[in-house]
Design a protein around this motif. Structure first.
Motif, PDB file in Angstrom:
ATOM      1  N   ARG A   1       2.044   1.858  -3.462  1.00 33.83           N
ATOM      2  CA  ARG A   1       1.134   2.243  -4.395  1.00 33.83           C
ATOM      3  C   ARG A   1       1.421   3.729  -4.774  1.00 33.83           C
ATOM      4  NH1 ARG A   1      -4.030   2.893  -2.508  1.00 33.83           N
ATOM      5  NH2 ARG A   1      -5.751   2.729  -4.833  1.00 33.83           N
TER       6      ARG A   1
ATOM      7  N   TYR B   1       3.917   5.716  -5.883  1.00 33.22           N
ATOM      8  CA  TYR B   1       3.516   6.148  -7.243  1.00 33.22           C
ATOM      9  C   TYR B   1       2.515   6.868  -7.049  1.00 33.22           C
ATOM     10  CZ  TYR B   1       6.719   2.222  -8.875  1.00 33.22           C
ATOM     11  OH  TYR B   1       7.808   1.546  -8.913  1.00 33.22           O
ATOM     12  N   ARG B   2       1.443   6.552  -6.898  1.00 34.61           N
ATOM     13  CA  ARG B   2       0.414   7.311  -7.059  1.00 34.61           C
ATOM     14  C   ARG B   2       0.462   9.276  -7.076  1.00 34.61           C
ATOM     15  NH1 ARG B   2      -3.876   6.489  -3.844  1.00 34.61           N
ATOM     16  NH2 ARG B   2      -5.393   7.557  -5.606  1.00 34.61           N
TER      17      ARG B   2
ATOM     18  N   TYR C   1       0.689  -1.014   0.082  1.00 35.10           N
ATOM     19  CA  TYR C   1       0.127  -0.050   0.631  1.00 35.10           C
ATOM     20  C   TYR C   1       0.767   1.595  -0.214  1.00 35.10           C
ATOM     21  CZ  TYR C   1      -3.332   3.343   1.221  1.00 35.10           C
ATOM     22  OH  TYR C   1      -4.459   4.867   1.265  1.00 35.10           O
TER      23      TYR C   1
ATOM     24  N   GLY D   1       5.070   1.293 -14.321  1.00 33.53           N
ATOM     25  CA  GLY D   1       4.332   1.868 -13.207  1.00 33.53           C
ATOM     26  C   GLY D   1       4.269   2.827 -13.768  1.00 33.53           C
TER      27      GLY D   1
END
Length: 265
Positions: free
Chosen positions: A84, A87-88, A81, A147
């Motif tokens: 993730r 990246y976001r 998480y 990604g």
């Protein structure tokens, strides 16, 4: 030191990826915010009509920090998480800011553009490269996948078959092959790269700036929107362009057989 620097030369902004000791690797904490801030400064300045993106040192960008991947530090630390969210909230901010930049963006690829670095180059509207540049989407060699949106954009630039070939093999191609495949517009001698980029940017900057930004928006939406949607957007935008002083200047210049002078009004 910021991962990116911004220099303004008249109507042209020059963005330089500035981590040469790491071949301009991207993804450290704060990189997304730095790129967003630079792009926002360009967009807020009506005198800037075109931007150039290049790299410092011998690389354009070698992509992500492989040592940090190995050590699971920085953007690659913590739970799935957390990665993730890294990246976001960081890496995706880099590519989105560049892709959505309102003014035309030219990537002057001075050296290796690998993985995320290749995808960053693809966020530009036009790419030219040094004849010594290399391009690769080598994610699978690291047991990863793109990604950062490259799987969406690369097929739109070079077609599905060649995008699949690059991704599935991890091959690195030279500048001549990149030009043949349409990944770049042309390859030029390395010492002439920035002169070529500035010359191209100067030709673009000679256009009326309001129309130039709107034209870029239409091209961007044209990759995904329906034909009817683009027709409606074009009609609405064109009605505004007809009421600009630059439109009248362009018409008068043609009728008077002279070079136009556009002032962004």
């Amino acid at each position: 030191m910021s991962v990116i620097t911004l220099e303004k030369q008249g109507p042209i902004a020059i963005l330089t990826l500035n981590r040469p000791d790491m071949m301009n690797a991207l993804g450290q904490e704060g990189d997304g915010a730095a790129v967003v801030a630079a792009c926002q400064e360009i967009e807020a300045d009506p005198s800037i009509r075109v931007a150039i993106l290049t790299g410092s040192g011998r690389a354009f960008s070698a992509g992500g920090d492989v040592k940090a991947m190995r050590d699971r530090t920085g953007a690659f630390a913590g739970s799935p998480y957390s990665v993730r969210e890294g990246y976001r909230r960081n890496i995706h901010r880099i590519v989105k800011a560049l892709y959505n930049l309102e003014v035309p963006l030219i990537a002057a690829v001075n050296g290796a553009a690998i993985g995320l670095g290749c995808d960053v180059a693809c966020m530009a509207d036009v790419r030219i490269a040094s004849d010594k540049a290399k391009f690769g989407v080598t994610f699978l060699k690291l047991g990863l996948i793109p990604g950062d949106g490259g799987a969406w954009l690369l097929p739109r630039i070079i077609g599905a078959s060649r995008a699949a070939e690059l991704l599935f093999t991890g091959d690195v191609i030279d500048a001549a092959t990149a030009a043949e495949w349409g990944l770049i517009s042309k390859a030029v001698p390395g010492e002439a790269l920035m002169d070529e980029a500035m010359a191209l940017a100067t030709r673009m900057a000679a256009q009326p700036p309001q129309s130039l930004r709107v034209a870029k928006t239409l091209l961007r939406h044209g990759t995904t929107a329906s034909y009817d949607t683009i027709m409606e957007m074009s009609a609405a935008a064109q009605s505004m362009m007809h009421h600009t002083e630059d439109h009248i200047e362009g018409v008068n210049a043609i009728l008077e057989k002279r070079k136009p002078s556009f002032e962004g009004k």
